[in-house]
Design an enzyme around this catalytic site. Structure first.
Site, PDB file in Angstrom:
ATOM      1  N   LEU A   1       0.855  -1.186   0.000  1.00 11.47           N
ATOM      2  CA  LEU A   1       0.000   0.000   0.000  1.00 11.47           C
ATOM      3  C   LEU A   1       0.889   1.234   0.000  1.00 11.47           C
ATOM      4  O   LEU A   1       1.926   1.255   0.678  1.00 11.47           O
ATOM      5  CB  LEU A   1      -0.897   0.032   1.242  1.00 11.47           C
ATOM      6  CG  LEU A   1      -2.169  -0.808   1.241  1.00 11.47           C
ATOM      7  CD1 LEU A   1      -2.853  -0.716   2.594  1.00 11.47           C
ATOM      8  CD2 LEU A   1      -3.125  -0.374   0.139  1.00 11.47           C
ATOM      9  N   ASP A   2       0.489   2.269  -0.733  1.00 11.45           N
ATOM     10  CA  ASP A   2       1.220   3.537  -0.695  1.00 11.45           C
ATOM     11  C   ASP A   2       1.263   4.063   0.736  1.00 11.45           C
ATOM     12  O   ASP A   2       0.349   3.791   1.523  1.00 11.45           O
ATOM     13  CB  ASP A   2       0.546   4.571  -1.596  1.00 11.45           C
ATOM     14  CG  ASP A   2       0.716   4.264  -3.082  1.00 11.45           C
ATOM     15  OD1 ASP A   2       1.649   3.519  -3.428  1.00 11.45           O
ATOM     16  OD2 ASP A   2      -0.083   4.770  -3.894  1.00 11.45           O
ATOM     17  N   PRO A   3       2.289   4.840   1.078  1.00  8.26           N
ATOM     18  CA  PRO A   3       2.396   5.351   2.454  1.00  8.26           C
ATOM     19  C   PRO A   3       1.147   6.054   2.964  1.00  8.26           C
ATOM     20  O   PRO A   3       0.763   5.885   4.127  1.00  8.26           O
ATOM     21  CB  PRO A   3       3.589   6.313   2.372  1.00  8.26           C
ATOM     22  CG  PRO A   3       4.445   5.717   1.303  1.00  8.26           C
ATOM     23  CD  PRO A   3       3.487   5.181   0.279  1.00  8.26           C
TER      24      PRO A   3
ATOM     25  N   ALA B   1      -1.928   5.582   1.971  1.00  4.45           N
ATOM     26  CA  ALA B   1      -3.114   4.724   1.891  1.00  4.45           C
ATOM     27  C   ALA B   1      -3.354   4.030   3.228  1.00  4.45           C
ATOM     28  O   ALA B   1      -2.439   3.847   4.029  1.00  4.45           O
ATOM     29  CB  ALA B   1      -2.938   3.694   0.789  1.00  4.45           C
TER      30      ALA B   1
END
Length: 301
Positions: free
Chosen positions: A46-48, A50
């Protein structure tokens, strides 16, 4: 001589409700420390910024990570219309704007073009490798890359809310390897109004649901406490999408040593990938070959 890994021999899955502001790797490291586990990994970055489901595997459960990574996942995300950014999310610099604000009907019509088998170009700021280097590193240096499009299966993409003219909330169910930021970028381009992601939450991934996830505050409060083990789900959960076959007591040692052995199966065809159990515990994953299983991955628990 190989160095012996420190930590406990503990196996299972932990569903973390990841907070914004942390990388997936940082979350895994926190979990590994809290459980004093020898080995840990996660299924799907997951993106930071997110939030939501980050499935963390401990010990032998790391061998089931590919099956969770390959499973369908669902996201709820908000797209800001009228602006494109260099990162395709709110962390980046605005590089284009538009005064056009499509109505709901136009948005729903455009979403239809992003369902099924599609080709998707990853964001410039992504972890894909270009000439052996991560794309985001090259992007930070100002390099504009022509990234190759990748296939993605999108099961469903729905408009679920329109809080104001500038924002739309979408829900997407898709296969592995998808970039929600690319969906927002390409949707904005298709509508002629630009777009980028402002919030992103993974609500489920395979068998794991965000509402059942543990928060990191609880993990930190109970770190090194045996009570934390109660939050673990068995490694077998990671095999839910594979057919199960059962082995006899005399087959267990053979399978764990990498040798074919008799199994009891129902509704399984020759050549299917299956997992073998004994007393409900996973013994191995392998190929079913007419009454026998040839193991390809074994579990030692």
């Amino acid at each position: 001589m190989a160095r012996k890994r420190k930590g406990r021999d503990i196996s299972g899955w932990l569903v973390v409700d990841k907070p914004a502001g942390m990388t997936s790797t940082a979350v895994v490291n926190k979990i590994k420390w809290a459980f004093d586990a020898k080995k840990a990994g996660h299924a799907g970055t997951l993106d930071p910024e997110a939030t939501g489901v980050l499935a963390v595997a401990l010990g032998e459960a790391t061998k089931t990570v590919p099956y969770i990574t390959d499973a369908l996942k669902a996201y709820v995300f908000t797209v800001r219309l009228g602006q494109a950014t260099n990162t395709d999310d709110a962390e980046g610099t605005v590089i284009a704007t538009s005064d056009l604000r499509p109505d709901d009907a136009a948005i729903k019509a455009a979403l239809a073009g992003f369902v099924g088998d599609i080709m998707q170009v990853p964001p410039q700021f992504s972890a894909v490798k270009v000439d052996g280097e991560r794309a985001y590193k090259k992007a930070r240096e100002g390099e504009d890359m022509a990234l190759a499009a990748r296939p993605l299966w999108v099961e469903e993409l729905l408009l679920v809310d329109r809080p104001d003219p500038d924002h739309v909330v979408l829900e997407m169910t898709c296969g592995k390897g998808g970039y929600v930021r690319s969906i927002a970028r390409d949707l904005g381009a298709a509508l002629g109004c630009c777009g980028h992601v402002v919030t992103l939450r993974r609500i489920w991934s395979g068998p794991f649901v965000a509402s059942e996830g543990i928060d990191l505050a609880t993990v930190e409060q109970q770190a090194k406490d045996p009570a934390l083990d109660a939050y673990l789900q068995p490694l077998e959960v990671g095999l839910a999408d594979l057919p199960e076959v059962r082995c006899l007591a005399e087959s267990v040692a053979k399978l764990r040593n990498g040798n074919p052995a008799p199994v009891v199966a129902a509704g399984v065809e020759f050549g299917d990938e299956v997992w073998a159990s004994y007393d409900g515990r996973a013994v191995a994953v392998g190929t079913y070959r007419g009454g026998e299983m040839q193991p390809t991955r074994v579990f030692v628990t």
